[in-house]
Write an enzyme that holds these catalytic residues in place. Structure first.
Site, PDB file in Angstrom:
ATOM      1  CB  CYS A   2      49.774  60.265 -19.530  1.00  0.00           C
ATOM      2  SG  CYS A   2      48.480  59.529 -20.498  1.00  0.00           S
ATOM      3  CE  LYS A 590      48.060  45.906  -9.052  1.00  0.00           C
ATOM      4  NZ  LYS A 590      47.247  46.206  -7.851  1.00  0.00           N
TER       5      LYS A 590
HETATM    6  O1  M6R Z   1      43.424  42.549 -12.453  1.00  0.00           O
HETATM    7  P1  M6R Z   1      42.155  42.014 -11.836  1.00  0.00           P
HETATM    8  O2  M6R Z   1      41.299  43.082 -11.258  1.00  0.00           O
HETATM    9  O3  M6R Z   1      41.386  41.154 -12.805  1.00  0.00           O
HETATM   10  O4  M6R Z   1      42.647  41.080 -10.671  1.00  0.00           O
HETATM   11  C1  M6R Z   1      41.745  40.287  -9.949  1.00  0.00           C
HETATM   12  C2  M6R Z   1      42.341  39.819  -8.651  1.00  0.00           C
HETATM   13  O5  M6R Z   1      43.433  38.969  -8.889  1.00  0.00           O
HETATM   14  C3  M6R Z   1      42.796  40.995  -7.788  1.00  0.00           C
HETATM   15  O6  M6R Z   1      41.725  41.850  -7.542  1.00  0.00           O
HETATM   16  C4  M6R Z   1      43.368  40.539  -6.452  1.00  0.00           C
HETATM   17  O7  M6R Z   1      42.351  39.969  -5.698  1.00  0.00           O
HETATM   18  C5  M6R Z   1      43.999  41.763  -5.788  1.00  0.00           C
HETATM   19  N1  M6R Z   1      45.394  41.552  -5.582  1.00  0.00           N
HETATM   20  C6  M6R Z   1      43.361  42.129  -4.513  1.00  0.00           C
HETATM   21  O8  M6R Z   1      43.985  43.198  -3.884  1.00  0.00           O
END
Ligand code: M6R
Length: 595
Positions: A2, A590
């Protein structure tokens, strides 16, 4: 996370464009709803809804809003789903007061029960509204506005910053506890915000507000007082000279570094949130009585699931099946039914692999809970209840603060399941800060020593095994080196053959299993390998490892959590030394919404 913004000007004027621009400059914090209110001495004009700043501003014509005072808020849902009624700002029962907050009021539920009993009009589930009523109740009892806010401060538990104004007045007031609050001083106006980016286009003359202070803003002056005794506090303004880009990164060169350093603050927030969650007991009961309990996620979130499974077993004696989301279907789907519970873990709440597993699990009647950072995401809507990670927007592609808050949440759940006193966990935020301070210079040196290697291993055991896997993922993700995270005892069953002179192996040592780690260290150092240990001060590690990165003393489970911090820093340094941008590594995104 926020964000709030408020402005007091010396004349009635069109404030809409200023509020829209301020809101735009807070979007980096993450949000799902937008709102604005203007006050002109006679009436409050309040407009708000879910959606992007530009969409909501156009839909409700924010640009035409006039007044001498204005408030804008971006909401990142925690209490109450993203909806128009939960969007901020909020009015009091009679519509004389308007206020907005950022952060979390953890006794939201209890306060709302009190307000209902006192006959106040509650319109939403949102804790920002709770802040407004917390002031209103003291005004109803005959207190002056300033004193009513000071008393409300005592009632509102959690981490937040809060701004409020009264229609028949010429001021805004704000308080803060835990969250950031900055005041700007301009020509013919004063303003305030959760953070600098929305203030700097207006003025570079600022005052930073501290916890336990209440600030009153007039158009031409401000007055700072102690909440406790009401006494005036003198503080000279400072001039901000950094560029906007530097300010948005909190003065850090990359978002990743900023987010690493935010970990203690967000850990504090999630612990407060968990302590105040009315729904948590029900979730724990379901977990306790489930036939099978699954923790399901991908990437970093899966590593948190692995850590959670270790904690649940070690602390609460509860077996958990941690599983990579895409493997859930081929391996388990035919075995699950309504007696099983799944906790689906995802920072974004939009990872396709996780959502596919969730859909299949629900079709089999499984009870599905979520653990997510983005409230309002598909995961949070599809599960019966989702615990928020309270991290705010994580901009950098490598997950850091969301990982540690996932692990903190699992630790908290395990303590509660075991009936253990959770106050032991309150030391985590301070220990995180201490860890970063203790390891900083040494990690930078180690990074320069191992930078030339494109092949590494990161080994752990027990609670540090998932941490080693997460450390390896961070190294892979942003240094583009190959790094494998393994159980330390497995190394001798194969990968040991890779060890040559100077080959770097990271050992994440759990304080309760040092001797086993020491055997592993000796197996590699006697073959010319370099063993970099991360663990608490221990004579055996000191004598046998090539290098020991020391963590502060804590419990074995907390120690494992702390160990990820030097690993994050190590990968950050190597990435930067190689000339890469750790925030946006090649080939990665991301949020992964594809199979
Ligand atoms: O949004 P999420 O936690 O579901 O994403 C899962 C993975 O794609 C994510 O954790 C990815 O491994 C990261 N970029 C690691 O730093």
């Amino acid at each position: 996370m926020c964000g709030i913004f408020g402005i007091v000007t010396d004349k009635e004027q069109t404030l809409g464009p200023i509020l829209i621009e301020a809101a735009r400059r807070l979007t980096y914090r993450g949000y799902d709803s937008v709102g604005a209110a203007t006050l002109n001495g006679k009436k409050i004009d309040l407009r708000k809804d879910t959606g992007r700043v530009d969409e909501v501003a156009v839909k409700y014509n924010f640009a035409e809003m006039t007044g001498s005072r204005g408030i804008a808020q971006l909401r990142w849902a925690t209490f109450g789903e993203p909806s128009q009624v939960n969007a901020q700002p909020h009015l009091d029962s009679d519509g004389d007061l308007v206020g907005a907050h950022n952060g979390n009021v953890v006794n939201n539920f209890e306060l709302r029960q009190q307000f209902i009993a006192e006959g106040l009009t509650i319109r939403s589930q949102n804790d920002g509204e709770t802040c407004v009523h917390a002031v209103e109740r003291y005004i109803n009892k005959g207190y002056e506005f300033l004193d009513a806010i000071r008393l409300a401060y005592g009632d509102l538990q959690g981490d937040y910053a809060f701004v409020i104004g009264k229609v028949s007045d010429d001021k805004l007031y704000a308080i803060k506890k835990g969250s950031g609050l900055v005041v700007g001083l301009g020509e013919g106006f004063t303003c305030l915000s959760s953070d600098l980016p929305s203030i700097l286009p207006l003025t570079r003359k600022i005052i930073r507000i501290q916890d336990g202070e209440i600030i009153t803003l007039w158009a031409d002056r401000i007055e700072l007082r102690s909440v406790k005794d009401g006494k005036i506090i003198q503080r000279a303004p400072e001039m901000v000279t950094e560029s906007m880009d530097a300010v948005q990164k909190g003065g850090y060169p990359h978002f990743m570094l900023k987010e690493i350093h935010e970990q203690s603050q967000v850990a504090r927030e999630v612990l407060h949130m968990l302590a105040g969650s009315a729904e948590l007991q029900g979730v724990l009961e379901k977990m306790r009585t489930a036939r099978n309990l699954f923790f399901i996620g991908c990437g970093t979130s899966y590593h948190a699931c692995l850590a959670g499974a270790v904690y649940f077993a070690q602390i609460a004696g509860r077996t958990v099946i941690p599983v990579l989301a895409p493997q859930f279907l081929p391996q388990y789907i035919l075995t699950v039914n309504h007696e099983d519970v799944g906790l689906f873990v995802s920072q974004s709440g939009e990872t396709k692999d996780v959502l596919t597993a969730l859909q299949a699990a629900e079709a089999r009647g499984m009870t599905a809970f979520g653990l997510a950072n983005v409230i309002g995401s598909t995961l949070t809507k599809a599960t019966s209840f989702t615990l928020p990670l309270c991290c705010g927007y994580e901009i950098s592609v490598p997950a850091t603060k969301t990982f540690t808050n996932q692990v903190v949440t699992f630790l908290y759940l395990a303590y509660r399941l075991a009936g253990r006193d959770t106050s032991e966990l309150e030391q985590i935020p301070d220990l995180m800060d201490k860890t970063l301070e203790m390891v900083a210079s040494q990690v930078a040196v180690v990074a320069s020593e191992i930078d030339k290697w494109n092949d590494m291993y990161c080994l752990g055991y027990g609670a540090t095994y998932p941490i080693a896997q997460e450390g390896a993922l961070k190294l892979k993700e942003i240094t583009y080196a190959h790094c494998e995270g393994m159980l330390s005892t497995e190394f001798k069953h194969g990968p040991l053959s890779a060890v040559t002179d100077g080959f770097p192996i990271l050992f994440v040592a759990p304080p309760d299993n040092v001797s086993l780690i020491v055997s592993g260290i000796n197996e590699v150092t006697c073959r010319g390998g370099i063993a970099i240990a991360i663990g608490e001060e221990d004579a055996r590690l000191r004598a046998n490892a090539s290098e020991l990165i020391v963590l502060p003393k804590s419990t074995p489970q907390i120690s494992a959590l702390l160990a990820v911090l030097p690993l994050q820093m190590l990968s950050y340094h190597i990435s930067v030394a190689r000339g890469y941008d750790p925030d946006f590594p090649r080939n990665l995104s991301k949020t992964l919404t594809v199979d």
